[in-house]
Design a protein around this motif. Structure first.
Motif, PDB file in Angstrom:
ATOM      1  N   PHE A 144       0.821  -1.206   0.000  1.00 43.73           N
ATOM      2  CA  PHE A 144       0.000   0.000   0.000  1.00 43.73           C
ATOM      3  C   PHE A 144       0.864   1.269   0.000  1.00 43.73           C
ATOM      4  O   PHE A 144       1.979   1.273   0.540  1.00 43.73           O
ATOM      5  CB  PHE A 144      -0.889   0.035   1.245  1.00 43.73           C
ATOM      6  N   ASP A 145       0.296   2.333  -0.528  1.00 41.97           N
ATOM      7  CA  ASP A 145       0.916   3.653  -0.399  1.00 41.97           C
ATOM      8  C   ASP A 145       0.464   4.208   0.947  1.00 41.97           C
ATOM      9  O   ASP A 145      -0.540   4.911   1.048  1.00 41.97           O
ATOM     10  CB  ASP A 145       0.464   4.568  -1.549  1.00 41.97           C
ATOM     11  N   VAL A 146       1.202   3.831   1.971  1.00 43.42           N
ATOM     12  CA  VAL A 146       0.811   4.181   3.340  1.00 43.42           C
ATOM     13  C   VAL A 146       0.882   5.688   3.569  1.00 43.42           C
ATOM     14  O   VAL A 146       0.056   6.269   4.279  1.00 43.42           O
ATOM     15  CB  VAL A 146       1.688   3.427   4.358  1.00 43.42           C
ATOM     16  N   ASP A 147       1.853   6.345   2.961  1.00 48.02           N
ATOM     17  CA  ASP A 147       1.966   7.799   3.118  1.00 48.02           C
ATOM     18  C   ASP A 147       0.721   8.511   2.583  1.00 48.02           C
ATOM     19  O   ASP A 147       0.223   9.459   3.201  1.00 48.02           O
ATOM     20  CB  ASP A 147       3.208   8.318   2.398  1.00 48.02           C
ATOM     21  N   ALA A 148       0.209   8.063   1.448  1.00 50.12           N
ATOM     22  CA  ALA A 148      -0.998   8.670   0.891  1.00 50.12           C
ATOM     23  C   ALA A 148      -2.201   8.426   1.819  1.00 50.12           C
ATOM     24  O   ALA A 148      -3.040   9.312   1.999  1.00 50.12           O
ATOM     25  CB  ALA A 148      -1.276   8.098  -0.496  1.00 50.12           C
ATOM     26  N   MET A 149      -2.265   7.253   2.389  1.00 50.38           N
ATOM     27  CA  MET A 149      -3.356   6.953   3.312  1.00 50.38           C
ATOM     28  C   MET A 149      -3.290   7.863   4.542  1.00 50.38           C
ATOM     29  O   MET A 149      -4.309   8.361   5.023  1.00 50.38           O
ATOM     30  CB  MET A 149      -3.296   5.483   3.730  1.00 50.38           C
ATOM     31  N   LYS A 150      -2.080   8.061   5.044  1.00 48.79           N
ATOM     32  CA  LYS A 150      -1.913   8.931   6.215  1.00 48.79           C
ATOM     33  C   LYS A 150      -2.281  10.375   5.887  1.00 48.79           C
ATOM     34  O   LYS A 150      -2.890  11.075   6.700  1.00 48.79           O
ATOM     35  CB  LYS A 150      -0.480   8.841   6.737  1.00 48.79           C
ATOM     36  N   ARG A 151      -1.909  10.827   4.685  1.00 44.68           N
ATOM     37  CA  ARG A 151      -2.280  12.191   4.297  1.00 44.68           C
ATOM     38  C   ARG A 151      -3.796  12.323   4.201  1.00 44.68           C
ATOM     39  O   ARG A 151      -4.379  13.325   4.628  1.00 44.68           O
ATOM     40  CB  ARG A 151      -1.637  12.560   2.955  1.00 44.68           C
ATOM     41  N   SER A 152      -4.448  11.317   3.654  1.00 54.37           N
ATOM     42  CA  SER A 152      -5.901  11.384   3.518  1.00 54.37           C
ATOM     43  C   SER A 152      -6.598  11.383   4.869  1.00 54.37           C
ATOM     44  O   SER A 152      -7.665  11.971   5.029  1.00 54.37           O
ATOM     45  CB  SER A 152      -6.396  10.202   2.673  1.00 54.37           C
ATOM     46  N   ALA A 153      -5.994  10.728   5.858  1.00 47.80           N
ATOM     47  CA  ALA A 153      -6.581  10.677   7.196  1.00 47.80           C
ATOM     48  C   ALA A 153      -6.686  12.068   7.817  1.00 47.80           C
ATOM     49  O   ALA A 153      -7.595  12.346   8.602  1.00 47.80           O
ATOM     50  CB  ALA A 153      -5.759   9.760   8.093  1.00 47.80           C
ATOM     51  N   GLY A 154      -5.766  12.949   7.447  1.00 48.92           N
ATOM     52  CA  GLY A 154      -5.779  14.296   8.004  1.00 48.92           C
ATOM     53  C   GLY A 154      -7.054  15.062   7.710  1.00 48.92           C
ATOM     54  O   GLY A 154      -7.479  15.913   8.502  1.00 48.92           O
ATOM     55  N   TYR A 155      -7.699  14.766   6.575  1.00 49.42           N
ATOM     56  CA  TYR A 155      -8.933  15.458   6.210  1.00 49.42           C
ATOM     57  C   TYR A 155     -10.104  15.078   7.126  1.00 49.42           C
ATOM     58  O   TYR A 155     -11.104  15.793   7.175  1.00 49.42           O
ATOM     59  CB  TYR A 155      -9.311  15.122   4.763  1.00 49.42           C
ATOM     60  N   LEU A 156      -9.972  13.968   7.832  1.00 40.29           N
ATOM     61  CA  LEU A 156     -11.084  13.453   8.635  1.00 40.29           C
ATOM     62  C   LEU A 156     -11.040  13.892  10.093  1.00 40.29           C
ATOM     63  O   LEU A 156     -12.022  13.735  10.820  1.00 40.29           O
ATOM     64  CB  LEU A 156     -11.082  11.911   8.584  1.00 40.29           C
ATOM     65  N   ILE A 157      -9.899  14.434  10.515  1.00 36.45           N
ATOM     66  CA  ILE A 157      -9.758  14.812  11.921  1.00 36.45           C
ATOM     67  C   ILE A 157     -10.626  16.018  12.242  1.00 36.45           C
ATOM     68  O   ILE A 157     -10.719  16.976  11.471  1.00 36.45           O
ATOM     69  CB  ILE A 157      -8.280  15.129  12.252  1.00 36.45           C
ATOM     70  N   GLY A 158     -11.294  15.967  13.391  1.00 41.43           N
ATOM     71  CA  GLY A 158     -12.153  17.062  13.823  1.00 41.43           C
ATOM     72  C   GLY A 158     -13.626  16.725  13.700  1.00 41.43           C
ATOM     73  O   GLY A 158     -14.003  15.578  13.439  1.00 41.43           O
ATOM     74  N   GLU A 159     -14.458  17.734  13.871  1.00 40.76           N
ATOM     75  CA  GLU A 159     -15.908  17.546  13.791  1.00 40.76           C
ATOM     76  C   GLU A 159     -16.374  17.721  12.352  1.00 40.76           C
ATOM     77  O   GLU A 159     -16.121  18.748  11.725  1.00 40.76           O
ATOM     78  CB  GLU A 159     -16.615  18.554  14.690  1.00 40.76           C
ATOM     79  N   HIS A 160     -17.078  16.714  11.825  1.00 45.90           N
ATOM     80  CA  HIS A 160     -17.544  16.744  10.445  1.00 45.90           C
ATOM     81  C   HIS A 160     -18.891  16.047  10.326  1.00 45.90           C
ATOM     82  O   HIS A 160     -19.287  15.270  11.194  1.00 45.90           O
ATOM     83  CB  HIS A 160     -16.552  16.038   9.507  1.00 45.90           C
ATOM     84  N   ASP A 161     -19.538  16.304   9.219  1.00 40.99           N
ATOM     85  CA  ASP A 161     -20.718  15.546   8.832  1.00 40.99           C
ATOM     86  C   ASP A 161     -20.222  14.329   8.043  1.00 40.99           C
ATOM     87  O   ASP A 161     -19.694  14.454   6.947  1.00 40.99           O
ATOM     88  CB  ASP A 161     -21.628  16.423   7.951  1.00 40.99           C
TER      89      ASP A 161
END
Length: 274
Positions: A144-161
């Motif tokens: 897997f491209d683990v670095d890309a997965m980790k970068r994408s995880a950043g968009y999910l942190i915090g309060e969201h719908d």
């Protein structure tokens, strides 16, 4: 008096947590065991009923589930553990028990929930982990491209719908939840996701994992996760991933309730996850 219990279970052969007619569920097994231990006929009008911190789906496991129930019988803490375990199948165990105040609710007093997803990847699935981990087929020379997965995880942190990651069967009053952290651990041929949040929607973690995998195998870019989140449209996210690798790892409560931490050292999962 009100009693809280800490549970672990292998959900492989159960139809999830919640009691259902003509289904084998963890809630049913636990309520029958408690009723048998205290000498209550579960078929009568006032059987023991438990409230859980989080309802797990069919095939999902728990390392640190917490429940509470009200009962008129008094027992020592260890007596509750030994006594209830006597009536439980081997795949469910009570790790600890203690009396709590009437203000405590296993569900509503919880302020943080932690899930771990275990994923195995490679050219062949492992029969030894068939019910314990999810699986993705990958060539032996690819990862897997683990670095890309980790970068994408950043968009999910915090309060969201999180509507895009919500099951159509979800009963939550709101799709707005808060994710505190997402950690991704790579140890070929294993990949682990550790996700902490205040609460989760039905299938939310499995839908997130499915989307991470699309990014990890190169079918989507890291910023695709942000677009999926913003769309609030379940149809554009990845399909719901397998329940086999999902573990309810820990529930956190205010210190005033003095709820014990789960026994994680007896898990097969790597200790660095905890």
């Amino acid at each position: 008096m009100r009693i809280a219990l800490g549970l672990q279970y292998d959900g492989s052969h159960f139809s999830g947590w919640q009691s259902q007619v003509n289904q084998n569920t963890i809630q049913d097994e636990l309520e029958k065991a408690i009723s048998a231990f205290v000498g209550i006929d579960a078929l009568k009008s006032n059987p023991i009923r438990v409230i859980t911190a989080g309802r797990t789906d069919t095939g999902v496991h728990a390392l640190g589930q917490v429940v509470h129930f009200d009962v008129e019988v008094e027992r020592e803490n260890w007596s509750w553990v030994r006594g209830v375990n006597t009536f439980l199948p081997e795949s469910i165990v009570v790790n600890w028990a203690q009396p709590v105040s009437d203000e405590f609710s296993a569900r509503y007093s919880a302020h943080e929930r932690t899930y771990i997803y275990a994923l195995h990847a490679g050219p062949c699935r492992s029969p030894m982990s068939a019910s314990r981990a999810g699986y993705v087929m990958l060539p032996a020379d690819r990862w897997f491209d683990v670095d890309a997965m980790k970068r994408s995880a950043g968009y999910l942190i915090g309060e969201h719908d999180f509507t895009s990651f919500r099951s159509s069967e979800c009963q939550s009053k709101t799709p707005v939840k808060t994710i505190y952290s997402i950690e991704i651990f790579s140890d070929e041929p294993w990949l682990y996701f550790k996700i902490k949040g205040n609460a989760f929607l039905h299938h939310m973690v499995r839908n997130l994992v499915g989307s991470f995998i699309q990014i990890g195998i190169g079918k989507q870019s890291a910023d695709w996760m942000a677009k999926v989140l913003a769309a609030k449209d379940r149809s554009i996210a990845a399909p719901t991933f397998s329940p086999a690798g999902l573990y309810l790892a820990q529930i956190a409560y205010p210190e005033e309730f003095n709820i014990p931490k789960p026994w994680l050292e007896n898990s097969w999962l790597p200790k660095n996850l905890f």
